[in-house]
Design an enzyme around this catalytic site. Sequence first.
Site, PDB file in Angstrom:
ATOM      1  CD  GLU A 156      -2.834  -1.217   2.234  1.00 46.48           C
ATOM      2  OE1 GLU A 156      -2.861  -0.434   3.114  1.00 46.48           O
ATOM      3  OE2 GLU A 156      -3.961  -2.206   2.124  1.00 46.48           O
ATOM      4  CG  ASN A 201      -0.373  -6.610  -2.178  1.00 48.92           C
ATOM      5  OD1 ASN A 201      -0.817  -7.261  -3.193  1.00 48.92           O
ATOM      6  ND2 ASN A 201      -0.795  -6.884  -0.769  1.00 48.92           N
ATOM      7  CD  GLU A 270      -4.320  -8.171   1.165  1.00 50.44           C
ATOM      8  OE1 GLU A 270      -5.203  -7.358   1.585  1.00 50.44           O
ATOM      9  OE2 GLU A 270      -3.071  -7.673   1.435  1.00 50.44           O
ATOM     10  CG  ASP A 272     -12.036  -9.513   1.047  1.00 49.93           C
ATOM     11  OD1 ASP A 272     -11.957  -8.537   0.388  1.00 49.93           O
ATOM     12  OD2 ASP A 272     -11.892  -9.378   2.162  1.00 49.93           O
TER      13      ASP A 272
END
Length: 356
Positions: A156, A201, A270, A272
Amino acid sequence: MPKLEISRRSLIGGMGAVPLAGLAWRQAEAQTAPTRKWSVPYGAAVRGGSLTEDADYRATLAAYCDHLVSEGGLKWFDLRPTRDRFDFSEGDRYLAFARANGMTFRGHTLVWHGALPPWAEAIDNAVVAEREMIRHIETVVGHYRGRIANWDVVNEAIADDPQTAPGLRDSLWLRRIGPRYVALALRAAAQADPGAKLIINDYDIEFIGDRYKRKREAFLRLIRSLRADNVPLHGVGLQGHLSDNQIDQAGLTAFVNEIKAMGLEFMVTELDVVDNKMPGPPDMRDMVAAARVHDFLGAIFAAMKPSAVLTWGITDKYSWVPIYFKRGDGLPNRPLPFDVQYKPKPMMQVIEHFCR
Ligand code: XIL
């Protein structure tokens, strides 16, 4: 690698007295051979407490996953309760569980603005920040050298709404060290384990809208500048916390094509569905979530096969979503591929469609 796998397994088998938590995890260690279950490897993030207490959880992970990653355990907050103490106990147990079940374990994450212990948040000068960041990477990657083959080195780094170049997030690392912290971190990781794949990421680059487009551009700018400076980098991770936002399919495909053209790997780290703003009825919600995942994976696969797809958890029973994005109507969140009874949901069918 296979040799190490065997010796590690016999080491686990040969452990004498183990604490109760260790025992529960050991019972799940089915001693399966490390066989790949998917053509595009699928994996999930795990939680320690659930791994200890829930046999169905362990069995589902073991049956479905090629890779594991941990939600916590390898974050600074868990690893470094004080400046001079490194606590590898949680990470070591995840790694042992993964390896005993024929899965690989990826490391998340070495440098992030979040999950910093108070002593690190209080670092107020460049010299100490750089020294601690490098010491952290050397120690942690060094501890897992040859055993964790894939690291989220920087997580991030891009600002939520980057207006001007370079568009990095305001974090302790940026404030104290400056933009070069990203390259410094990657170089330190490569030195600590030359065999490990190093990933940067990020999130929120896949949706329709100017903010997401700007973030996509800033992320590409960072990746290009790292490449231009010959910084060791093997791949790009996209978290994939999807929501009621529509996917910018053309924009996402173009982004992944750029990554591919640079010869880098691309992985979903990740996945979802943050469903707090989605329709209430569970059947309908599951269909909307599955359609969103289909748009997302479809746009990625249109450019190239990702090197892996990992979901951030595997069952709705254990997820960060209800903690951070509780629904206003009081209905439980349904962010993941399996429901609370471990029944596969439409989202799992979509993952199967792309990855099997
Ligand atoms: C989350 C975990 O799931 C939570 O349990 C924890 O409290 C906070 O962090 N992006 C990331 C992850 O890179 O590390 C975050 O994980 C979720 C968002």
